[in-house]
Write a protein that holds these residues in place. Sequence first.
Motif, PDB file in Angstrom:
ATOM      1  N   SER A  73     -46.689 -62.259  36.444  1.00  0.00           N
ATOM      2  CA  SER A  73     -45.511 -62.536  37.242  1.00  0.00           C
ATOM      3  C   SER A  73     -45.497 -60.990  38.045  1.00  0.00           C
ATOM      4  O   SER A  73     -46.290 -60.024  37.722  1.00  0.00           O
ATOM      5  CB  SER A  73     -44.044 -62.634  36.615  1.00  0.00           C
ATOM      6  N   PHE A  74     -44.439 -61.251  38.992  1.00  0.00           N
ATOM      7  CA  PHE A  74     -44.399 -60.100  39.941  1.00  0.00           C
ATOM      8  C   PHE A  74     -43.879 -58.736  39.005  1.00  0.00           C
ATOM      9  O   PHE A  74     -44.186 -57.706  39.252  1.00  0.00           O
ATOM     10  CB  PHE A  74     -43.490 -60.251  41.205  1.00  0.00           C
ATOM     11  N   GLY A  75     -42.968 -59.011  38.105  1.00  0.00           N
ATOM     12  CA  GLY A  75     -42.430 -57.960  37.250  1.00  0.00           C
ATOM     13  C   GLY A  75     -43.336 -57.324  36.593  1.00  0.00           C
ATOM     14  O   GLY A  75     -43.424 -56.040  36.380  1.00  0.00           O
ATOM     15  N   HIS A  76     -44.536 -58.086  35.938  1.00  0.00           N
ATOM     16  CA  HIS A  76     -45.450 -57.576  35.247  1.00  0.00           C
ATOM     17  C   HIS A  76     -46.295 -56.655  35.792  1.00  0.00           C
ATOM     18  O   HIS A  76     -46.482 -55.390  35.630  1.00  0.00           O
ATOM     19  CB  HIS A  76     -46.276 -58.539  34.523  1.00  0.00           C
ATOM     20  N   LEU A  77     -46.807 -57.009  37.189  1.00  0.00           N
ATOM     21  CA  LEU A  77     -47.293 -56.199  37.949  1.00  0.00           C
ATOM     22  C   LEU A  77     -46.788 -55.101  38.465  1.00  0.00           C
ATOM     23  O   LEU A  77     -47.344 -53.853  38.424  1.00  0.00           O
ATOM     24  CB  LEU A  77     -47.804 -57.065  39.257  1.00  0.00           C
ATOM     25  N   LEU A 137     -45.460 -49.059  38.208  1.00  0.00           N
ATOM     26  CA  LEU A 137     -44.636 -48.173  37.731  1.00  0.00           C
ATOM     27  C   LEU A 137     -45.072 -47.081  36.860  1.00  0.00           C
ATOM     28  O   LEU A 137     -45.084 -45.860  37.018  1.00  0.00           O
ATOM     29  CB  LEU A 137     -43.240 -48.645  37.536  1.00  0.00           C
ATOM     30  N   THR A 138     -45.770 -47.638  35.683  1.00  0.00           N
ATOM     31  CA  THR A 138     -46.242 -46.893  34.802  1.00  0.00           C
ATOM     32  C   THR A 138     -47.238 -45.957  35.120  1.00  0.00           C
ATOM     33  O   THR A 138     -47.363 -44.912  34.712  1.00  0.00           O
ATOM     34  CB  THR A 138     -46.767 -47.718  33.381  1.00  0.00           C
ATOM     35  N   LEU A 139     -48.399 -46.622  35.778  1.00  0.00           N
ATOM     36  CA  LEU A 139     -49.208 -45.942  36.503  1.00  0.00           C
ATOM     37  C   LEU A 139     -48.993 -44.731  37.396  1.00  0.00           C
ATOM     38  O   LEU A 139     -49.309 -43.627  37.266  1.00  0.00           O
ATOM     39  CB  LEU A 139     -50.318 -46.766  37.349  1.00  0.00           C
ATOM     40  N   TRP A 140     -47.879 -45.054  38.034  1.00  0.00           N
ATOM     41  CA  TRP A 140     -47.209 -43.778  38.934  1.00  0.00           C
ATOM     42  C   TRP A 140     -46.686 -42.840  38.066  1.00  0.00           C
ATOM     43  O   TRP A 140     -46.939 -41.822  38.509  1.00  0.00           O
ATOM     44  CB  TRP A 140     -46.157 -44.564  40.151  1.00  0.00           C
ATOM     45  N   PHE A 141     -45.949 -43.100  37.271  1.00  0.00           N
ATOM     46  CA  PHE A 141     -44.715 -42.057  36.472  1.00  0.00           C
ATOM     47  C   PHE A 141     -46.190 -41.236  35.529  1.00  0.00           C
ATOM     48  O   PHE A 141     -46.073 -40.145  35.505  1.00  0.00           O
ATOM     49  CB  PHE A 141     -43.906 -42.737  35.737  1.00  0.00           C
ATOM     50  N   ILE A 142     -46.573 -42.221  34.471  1.00  0.00           N
ATOM     51  CA  ILE A 142     -47.422 -41.604  33.571  1.00  0.00           C
ATOM     52  C   ILE A 142     -48.774 -40.971  34.353  1.00  0.00           C
ATOM     53  O   ILE A 142     -49.110 -39.915  33.892  1.00  0.00           O
ATOM     54  CB  ILE A 142     -47.776 -42.311  32.299  1.00  0.00           C
ATOM     55  N   GLY A 143     -49.179 -41.765  35.296  1.00  0.00           N
ATOM     56  CA  GLY A 143     -50.593 -41.280  35.684  1.00  0.00           C
ATOM     57  C   GLY A 143     -50.426 -40.154  36.513  1.00  0.00           C
ATOM     58  O   GLY A 143     -51.286 -39.131  36.397  1.00  0.00           O
ATOM     59  N   ALA A 144     -49.425 -39.778  37.352  1.00  0.00           N
ATOM     60  CA  ALA A 144     -49.113 -38.612  37.918  1.00  0.00           C
ATOM     61  C   ALA A 144     -49.209 -37.470  36.997  1.00  0.00           C
ATOM     62  O   ALA A 144     -49.752 -36.227  37.264  1.00  0.00           O
ATOM     63  CB  ALA A 144     -48.109 -38.843  39.033  1.00  0.00           C
ATOM     64  N   HIS A 194     -58.857 -67.465  21.489  1.00  0.00           N
ATOM     65  CA  HIS A 194     -57.832 -68.302  21.788  1.00  0.00           C
ATOM     66  C   HIS A 194     -56.235 -68.062  21.301  1.00  0.00           C
ATOM     67  O   HIS A 194     -55.393 -68.753  21.095  1.00  0.00           O
ATOM     68  CB  HIS A 194     -57.864 -69.800  21.196  1.00  0.00           C
ATOM     69  N   PHE A 195     -56.292 -66.615  21.019  1.00  0.00           N
ATOM     70  CA  PHE A 195     -55.179 -65.999  20.574  1.00  0.00           C
ATOM     71  C   PHE A 195     -54.574 -65.063  21.651  1.00  0.00           C
ATOM     72  O   PHE A 195     -54.879 -63.967  21.666  1.00  0.00           O
ATOM     73  CB  PHE A 195     -55.231 -65.285  19.267  1.00  0.00           C
ATOM     74  N   LEU A 196     -54.082 -65.244  22.815  1.00  0.00           N
ATOM     75  CA  LEU A 196     -53.277 -64.427  23.924  1.00  0.00           C
ATOM     76  C   LEU A 196     -52.311 -64.020  23.771  1.00  0.00           C
ATOM     77  O   LEU A 196     -51.885 -63.437  24.747  1.00  0.00           O
ATOM     78  CB  LEU A 196     -53.712 -65.415  25.222  1.00  0.00           C
ATOM     79  N   GLY A 197     -51.372 -64.311  23.124  1.00  0.00           N
ATOM     80  CA  GLY A 197     -49.967 -64.371  22.926  1.00  0.00           C
ATOM     81  C   GLY A 197     -49.516 -62.781  22.769  1.00  0.00           C
ATOM     82  O   GLY A 197     -48.714 -62.017  23.274  1.00  0.00           O
ATOM     83  N   TRP A 198     -50.575 -62.022  22.088  1.00  0.00           N
ATOM     84  CA  TRP A 198     -50.246 -60.552  21.712  1.00  0.00           C
ATOM     85  C   TRP A 198     -50.605 -59.519  22.802  1.00  0.00           C
ATOM     86  O   TRP A 198     -50.234 -58.358  22.828  1.00  0.00           O
ATOM     87  CB  TRP A 198     -50.757 -60.070  20.389  1.00  0.00           C
ATOM     88  N   ILE A 199     -51.572 -59.878  23.857  1.00  0.00           N
ATOM     89  CA  ILE A 199     -52.014 -58.951  24.719  1.00  0.00           C
ATOM     90  C   ILE A 199     -51.280 -59.057  25.781  1.00  0.00           C
ATOM     91  O   ILE A 199     -51.880 -60.029  26.723  1.00  0.00           O
ATOM     92  CB  ILE A 199     -53.625 -58.911  24.480  1.00  0.00           C
ATOM     93  N   ARG A 200     -50.758 -58.360  26.330  1.00  0.00           N
ATOM     94  CA  ARG A 200     -49.716 -58.393  27.572  1.00  0.00           C
ATOM     95  C   ARG A 200     -50.184 -57.303  28.367  1.00  0.00           C
ATOM     96  O   ARG A 200     -50.503 -57.435  29.655  1.00  0.00           O
ATOM     97  CB  ARG A 200     -48.401 -58.358  27.090  1.00  0.00           C
TER      98      ARG A 200
END
Length: 74
Positions: free
Chosen positions: A5-9, A14-21, A54-60
């Motif tokens: 979703s847009f929220g996921h992206l 946001l994580t990349l911006w804060f932690i990455g910096a 076929h187990f995709l639920g845990w990897i977000r």
Amino acid sequence: MLHASFGHLFFNMLTLWFIGAYLERDWGPRRFIECYTFCVVGAALVTIAVSYTHFLGWIRRKAPSGLRAAFSDC
């Protein structure tokens, strides 16, 4: 669809911006890009492996999760 979703992206960026910096300032650009590239490649390999089971639920979250792990190591 690449992201759920847009929220996921949004939160990934946001994580990349804060932690990455912080990590780039602390480690320098070369080490940061090596770590990020490792996280991206690792996430791609895990995604491929998980898709075959076929187990995709845990990897977000993938590469930003690697950066969070690197950040918690500081």
